[in-house]
Write an enzyme that holds these catalytic residues in place. Structure first.
Site, short mmCIF file in Angstrom:
data_model
loop_
_atom_site.label_atom_id
_atom_site.label_comp_id
_atom_site.label_asym_id
_atom_site.label_seq_id
_atom_site.Cartn_x
_atom_site.Cartn_y
_atom_site.Cartn_z
N CYS A 1 50.17 8.12 3.89
CA CYS A 1 50.84 8.13 5.21
C CYS A 1 51.40 6.77 5.59
CB CYS A 1 49.88 8.63 6.29
SG CYS A 1 48.59 7.44 6.72
N THR B 1 13.81 9.02 -5.69
CA THR B 1 14.17 8.82 -4.29
C THR B 1 12.90 8.53 -3.49
OG1 THR B 1 15.23 9.79 -2.33
CG2 THR B 1 14.16 11.33 -3.85
N SER B 2 13.04 7.66 -2.48
CA SER B 2 11.85 7.22 -1.73
C SER B 2 11.51 8.20 -0.61
CB SER B 2 12.12 5.84 -1.10
OG SER B 2 13.22 5.96 -0.19
N HIS C 1 26.15 11.88 -0.09
CA HIS C 1 26.41 10.63 0.64
C HIS C 1 27.71 9.99 0.22
CE1 HIS C 1 21.88 10.16 1.76
NE2 HIS C 1 22.52 11.04 2.50
C1 BV8 Z 1 22.52 11.93 9.72
C2 BV8 Z 1 25.41 5.75 1.40
C3 BV8 Z 1 23.11 13.36 11.49
C4 BV8 Z 1 25.98 4.42 1.72
C5 BV8 Z 1 23.28 6.07 2.54
C6 BV8 Z 1 19.33 6.74 14.13
C7 BV8 Z 1 20.71 6.90 14.22
C8 BV8 Z 1 21.40 7.73 13.35
C9 BV8 Z 1 20.71 8.41 12.37
C10 BV8 Z 1 19.36 8.23 12.28
C11 BV8 Z 1 18.65 7.41 13.15
N1 BV8 Z 1 17.32 7.46 12.79
C12 BV8 Z 1 17.18 8.27 11.72
C13 BV8 Z 1 18.40 8.74 11.42
C14 BV8 Z 1 18.72 9.62 10.36
C15 BV8 Z 1 19.20 8.71 9.22
C16 BV8 Z 1 17.97 8.26 8.48
O1 BV8 Z 1 17.36 9.06 7.79
N2 BV8 Z 1 17.58 6.98 8.63
C17 BV8 Z 1 16.38 6.52 7.95
C18 BV8 Z 1 16.60 5.08 7.50
C19 BV8 Z 1 15.21 6.67 8.90
N3 BV8 Z 1 20.06 9.51 8.40
C20 BV8 Z 1 21.37 9.49 8.63
O2 BV8 Z 1 21.95 8.78 9.41
C21 BV8 Z 1 22.16 10.49 7.81
N4 BV8 Z 1 22.99 11.25 8.68
O3 BV8 Z 1 21.35 11.94 10.04
O4 BV8 Z 1 23.51 12.64 10.36
C22 BV8 Z 1 22.84 14.78 11.12
C23 BV8 Z 1 22.13 15.11 10.00
C24 BV8 Z 1 21.86 16.43 9.73
C25 BV8 Z 1 22.33 17.40 10.55
C26 BV8 Z 1 23.05 17.04 11.67
C27 BV8 Z 1 23.31 15.74 11.96
C28 BV8 Z 1 23.05 9.80 6.80
C29 BV8 Z 1 22.22 9.01 5.83
C30 BV8 Z 1 23.11 8.51 4.71
C31 BV8 Z 1 23.20 7.02 4.77
N5 BV8 Z 1 23.89 6.55 3.56
N6 BV8 Z 1 23.95 5.66 1.47
C32 BV8 Z 1 25.53 3.40 0.73
O5 BV8 Z 1 25.07 3.75 -0.37
O6 BV8 Z 1 25.68 2.22 1.09
S1 BV8 Z 1 21.58 6.02 2.52
C33 BV8 Z 1 20.96 5.25 1.10
O7 BV8 Z 1 19.55 5.44 1.14
C34 BV8 Z 1 21.35 5.92 -0.19
O8 BV8 Z 1 22.50 6.65 -0.13
C35 BV8 Z 1 20.26 6.85 -0.50
O9 BV8 Z 1 20.73 8.12 -0.34
C36 BV8 Z 1 19.33 6.69 0.61
C37 BV8 Z 1 17.91 6.89 0.15
O10 BV8 Z 1 17.63 5.91 -0.78
P1 BV8 Z 1 17.00 6.34 -2.18
O11 BV8 Z 1 18.08 6.96 -2.99
O12 BV8 Z 1 15.78 7.14 -1.99
O13 BV8 Z 1 16.70 4.93 -2.76
P2 BV8 Z 1 15.49 3.98 -2.36
O14 BV8 Z 1 15.83 2.61 -2.79
O15 BV8 Z 1 15.08 4.24 -0.95
O16 BV8 Z 1 14.31 4.52 -3.29
C38 BV8 Z 1 14.43 4.35 -4.69
C39 BV8 Z 1 13.35 5.20 -5.30
O17 BV8 Z 1 13.51 5.15 -6.70
C40 BV8 Z 1 11.97 4.68 -4.98
O18 BV8 Z 1 11.13 5.79 -4.73
C41 BV8 Z 1 11.55 3.99 -6.28
O19 BV8 Z 1 10.15 4.12 -6.51
C42 BV8 Z 1 12.29 4.77 -7.31
N7 BV8 Z 1 12.65 4.02 -8.51
C43 BV8 Z 1 12.99 2.72 -8.61
N8 BV8 Z 1 13.24 2.42 -9.90
C44 BV8 Z 1 13.05 3.56 -10.62
C45 BV8 Z 1 12.68 4.58 -9.74
N9 BV8 Z 1 12.41 5.83 -10.13
C46 BV8 Z 1 12.51 6.08 -11.45
N10 BV8 Z 1 12.86 5.15 -12.38
C47 BV8 Z 1 13.14 3.89 -12.00
N11 BV8 Z 1 13.47 2.98 -12.93
#
Ligand code: BV8
Length: 238
Positions: free
Chosen positions: A144, A182-183, A114
């Protein structure tokens, strides 16, 4: 009987950096609880309100500059070292995180699917450079000279993640897949565990609490990453 290679792919998310003080996205008080990702983490949002999006990423970049890798990051670097020294098989660390904490801990085979918050990209010429300063929308590209064309090198919703072909190739022959902090909400990353299962891998989830795809993992251990990850690695390395 030879154990054969144990090709390993690790996927990390925001939870691995939580104890380094970097916000997660979907936990209570997380980034997306305070901000609407569709207004800040999409190309449309950037086109519509570049200053607002840059302010959001500049604030996170400033916060990242003092962040330090934690015991979970170091344990993963140790696991990679052990794998390489023992020739235990391929090792790949794919992170969804845009911080540089895995680099700080010494992880080498690392892929930021990402993007990276400490890099800025020019949308005119593609110039990509390390940048710890705030991005000024009107600033000229250092290469550029075009103005108003700089953006953070991060993958927004709707944009293609980086290195997918490389990741899927690694998942085709994976024997051990570990998802950490990751969630399992964001695709395609959340689907990697299914690819690993199709390849016959042993799948492990190490996180604070179950995520959206936890039911499919062979092994799950819950707790803070700085405890659970070093413990799991120590057990694995015997
Ligand atoms: C894609 C970077 C096409 C920026 C991020 C409608 C329109 C367009 C796309 C979509 C759509 N509907 C769905 C999609 C697909 C979409 C998607 O999945 N949406 C979701 C919301 C439904 N995905 C995309 O758009 C991706 N691109 O689909 O392209 C394609 C793909 C494939 C092939 C062809 C074409 C792009 C997604 C990337 C977006 N960018 N971040 C920024 O950081 O601002 S996403 C962001 O959330 C993060 O980068 C991270 O990667 C992502 C997931 O979050 P997590 O890392 O899991 O974090 P989260 O807070 O959710 O969870 C934390 C976890 O840690 C929890 O489980 C918690 O319990 C745990 N935790 C907490 N504390 C601790 C812990 N664990 C251990 N110890 C602790 N102390």
């Amino acid at each position: 009987m030879s154990l054969g290679p144990e090709n390993t792919v690790i996927l990390t998310g925001a939870g691995v950096s939580a104890e380094s003080g970097l916000g997660t996205f979907r936990d209570a008080g997380g980034l997306w609880a305070k901000f609407d990702p569709m207004k800040l983490a999409t190309p449309e949002a950037f086109a519509e309100a570049p200053e607002r999006v840059l302010e959001f990423y500049n604030a996170r970049r400033a916060n990242l500059v003092d962040a330090k890798a934690n015991a979970a990051h170091f344990a993963l670097a140790e696991l990679e070292q052990a794998w390489m020294m023992a020739g235990r098989g391929n090792f790949g660390l794919v992170t969804q995180n845009i911080d540089d904490l895995h680099e700080q801990a010494g992880s080498a085979s690392l892929l930021h699917m990402h993007g990276e918050l400490l890099k800025t990209r020019c949308t005119a010429c593609g110039h990509l450079f390390t940048d710890k300063d705030p991005i000024e929308h009107s600033a000229p590209c250092p290469k550029c000279g075009e103005t108003h064309r700089l953006r953070p090198h991060v993958v927004w919703f709707g944009e293609m993640p980086i290195g997918l072909d490389h990741i899927y190739k690694a998942l085709e022959q994976v024997d051990l897949f570990i998802a950490i902090g990751t969630s399992g909400t964001v695709y395609p990353a959340a689907g990697f565990v299914q690819e690993a299962r199709r390849a016959g891998a042993w799948t492990v989830e190490l996180s604070l609490e179950p995520g959206e795809v936890s039911a499919v993992f062979d092994e799950t251990v819950y707790g803070p990453a700085t405890e659970v990850v070093p413990e799991w690695v120590a057990k694995k390395l015997g």
